[in-house]
Design a protein around this motif. Structure first.
Motif, PDB file in Angstrom:
ATOM      1  N   ILE A   5       0.792  -0.995   0.323  1.00  0.00           N
ATOM      2  CA  ILE A   5       0.085  -0.318  -0.482  1.00  0.00           C
ATOM      3  C   ILE A   5       0.829   1.405  -0.042  1.00  0.00           C
ATOM      4  O   ILE A   5       0.503   1.854  -0.785  1.00  0.00           O
ATOM      5  N   ALA A   6       2.040   1.365   1.053  1.00  0.00           N
ATOM      6  CA  ALA A   6       3.089   2.229   0.990  1.00  0.00           C
ATOM      7  C   ALA A   6       3.294   3.006  -0.760  1.00  0.00           C
ATOM      8  O   ALA A   6       3.375   4.014  -1.062  1.00  0.00           O
ATOM      9  N   TYR A   7       3.280   1.782  -1.225  1.00  0.00           N
ATOM     10  CA  TYR A   7       4.508   1.764  -2.400  1.00  0.00           C
ATOM     11  C   TYR A   7       3.349   1.702  -3.750  1.00  0.00           C
ATOM     12  O   TYR A   7       3.617   2.819  -4.291  1.00  0.00           O
ATOM     13  N   ILE A   8       2.323   1.704  -3.362  1.00  0.00           N
ATOM     14  CA  ILE A   8       0.888   1.986  -4.185  1.00  0.00           C
ATOM     15  C   ILE A   8       1.141   3.890  -3.948  1.00  0.00           C
ATOM     16  O   ILE A   8       0.749   4.313  -5.192  1.00  0.00           O
TER      17      ILE A   8
ATOM     18  N   ASP B 167       1.623   2.696  10.115  1.00  0.00           N
ATOM     19  CA  ASP B 167       3.251   2.679   8.746  1.00  0.00           C
ATOM     20  C   ASP B 167       2.820   2.460   7.664  1.00  0.00           C
ATOM     21  O   ASP B 167       3.799   2.389   8.041  1.00  0.00           O
ATOM     22  N   VAL B 168       1.721   2.295   7.201  1.00  0.00           N
ATOM     23  CA  VAL B 168       1.127   2.502   6.018  1.00  0.00           C
ATOM     24  C   VAL B 168       2.618   3.636   5.435  1.00  0.00           C
ATOM     25  O   VAL B 168       3.000   3.956   5.016  1.00  0.00           O
ATOM     26  N   GLN B 169       2.152   5.049   6.489  1.00  0.00           N
ATOM     27  CA  GLN B 169       2.210   6.378   6.253  1.00  0.00           C
ATOM     28  C   GLN B 169       4.186   6.259   6.460  1.00  0.00           C
ATOM     29  O   GLN B 169       4.661   7.061   5.667  1.00  0.00           O
TER      30      GLN B 169
ATOM     31  N   ALA C 224      -3.048   7.318   5.968  1.00  0.00           N
ATOM     32  CA  ALA C 224      -1.889   6.025   5.155  1.00  0.00           C
ATOM     33  C   ALA C 224      -1.033   6.645   4.185  1.00  0.00           C
ATOM     34  O   ALA C 224      -0.327   6.879   3.758  1.00  0.00           O
ATOM     35  N   ASP C 225      -1.848   7.805   3.660  1.00  0.00           N
ATOM     36  CA  ASP C 225      -1.018   8.903   2.070  1.00  0.00           C
ATOM     37  C   ASP C 225      -1.011   9.994   2.792  1.00  0.00           C
ATOM     38  O   ASP C 225      -1.181  11.149   2.230  1.00  0.00           O
TER      39      ASP C 225
END
Ligand code: OOG
Ligand code: MG
Length: 255
Positions: free
Chosen positions: A8-11, A38-40, A153-154
């Protein structure tokens, strides 16, 4: 299929780097708050690996205007990097963004490491400068629509920020009249007290987040307190000006 946090981080990082909107994550899989942060963190690590460094943190949804505009009612925090800095009277490339908006903020420069909750009465000891700011946000999600977890996340839609000249840390940030103009037309009017009743409260909120999420605000870092008004769409050719009380105006152009 559930994507890993790394994926998701990559996306999201790819969507930002290519200025291409992507689908809201939580439409296809659930994310907890901890997973969203965590994604952030992972998406910022990707920026780090390209040579970007952290310049500070931003708070989001610290004013009623912002909560209502975006339909999110919890305070969020994100990371700022040197690549996001817009120079005073500088230019921002429209082609690098998806659907950018601008909003007026107050910024603090940190004097002492913050890794635990501080009180409002302590807050002043932790800063050595105060200034005004314009933040450019650019959600990586289609139609600028997201849930709380999506926007965290974004990296809280972060994409750019412009700071005014630093003023002494005892400069009052209370009840400052704020006007934002685009092409000489007033597009927002507000008061600094729209930010949690006192922008310094944002620093207190930031400190709580640091304690909770095991993060640190270092000396020299900038903290953006969150927008005092709703955000406004910007387009190529626009000239944006922020007026905060009788402080020096700040401005930039979109080209
Ligand atoms: C999220 C970022 C919110 C603020 O100042 O409230 C924010 C968004 O509105 O896209 O930066
Ligand atoms: Mg903001």
């Amino acid at each position: 299929m559930k994507h890993s946090n790394e994926k998701i981080a990559y996306i999201l990082d790819h969507a930002a780097a290519t200025a291409t909107p992507t689908a809201q994550i939580t439409l296809s899989q659930s994310l907890t708050l901890a997973e969203a942060y965590d994604v952030q963190r992972r998406s910022i690590e990707q920026r780090h690996s390209r040579g970007e460094c952290i310049t500070g943190y931003k708070l989001g949804f610290t004013s009623r205007a912002k909560m209502e505009q975006m339909g999110v009612h919890d305070i969020i925090w994100g990371r700022l990097t040197d690549q996001m800095i817009i120079k005073s009277q500088g230019k921002m490339l429209r082609a690098d963004k998806i659907h950018p908006r601008v909003e007026p903020e107050i910024a603090f420069r940190i004097a002492k490491r913050i890794d635990r909750e501080i009180s409002l009465s302590e807050a002043m000891e932790y800063i050595d400068g105060i200034t005004c700011a314009l933040e450019v946000i650019d959600s990586r999600y289609e139609n600028f629509k997201f849930s709380l977890e999506d926007v965290i996340a974004d990296n809280c839609s972060s994409t750019g920020y412009l700071l005014g000249a630093w003023l002494p840390s005892d400069t009052s940030v209370r009840d400052l009249p704020i006007t934002m103009l685009i092409n000489q037309e007033v597009v927002q009017k507000g008061s600094s007290d729209a930010i949690l009743g006192n922008p310094l409260e944002s620093l207190v909120e930031a400190s709580k987040m640091m304690e909770k999420y095991n993060a640190v605000i270092e000396p020299g870092h900038v903290v953006l307190a969150g927008a005092a008004t709703s955000a406004v769409h910007i387009h190529a050719g626009d000239h944006v000006v922020g007026l905060f009380a009788d402080w020096d105006p700040i401005s930039f152009k979109i080209i």
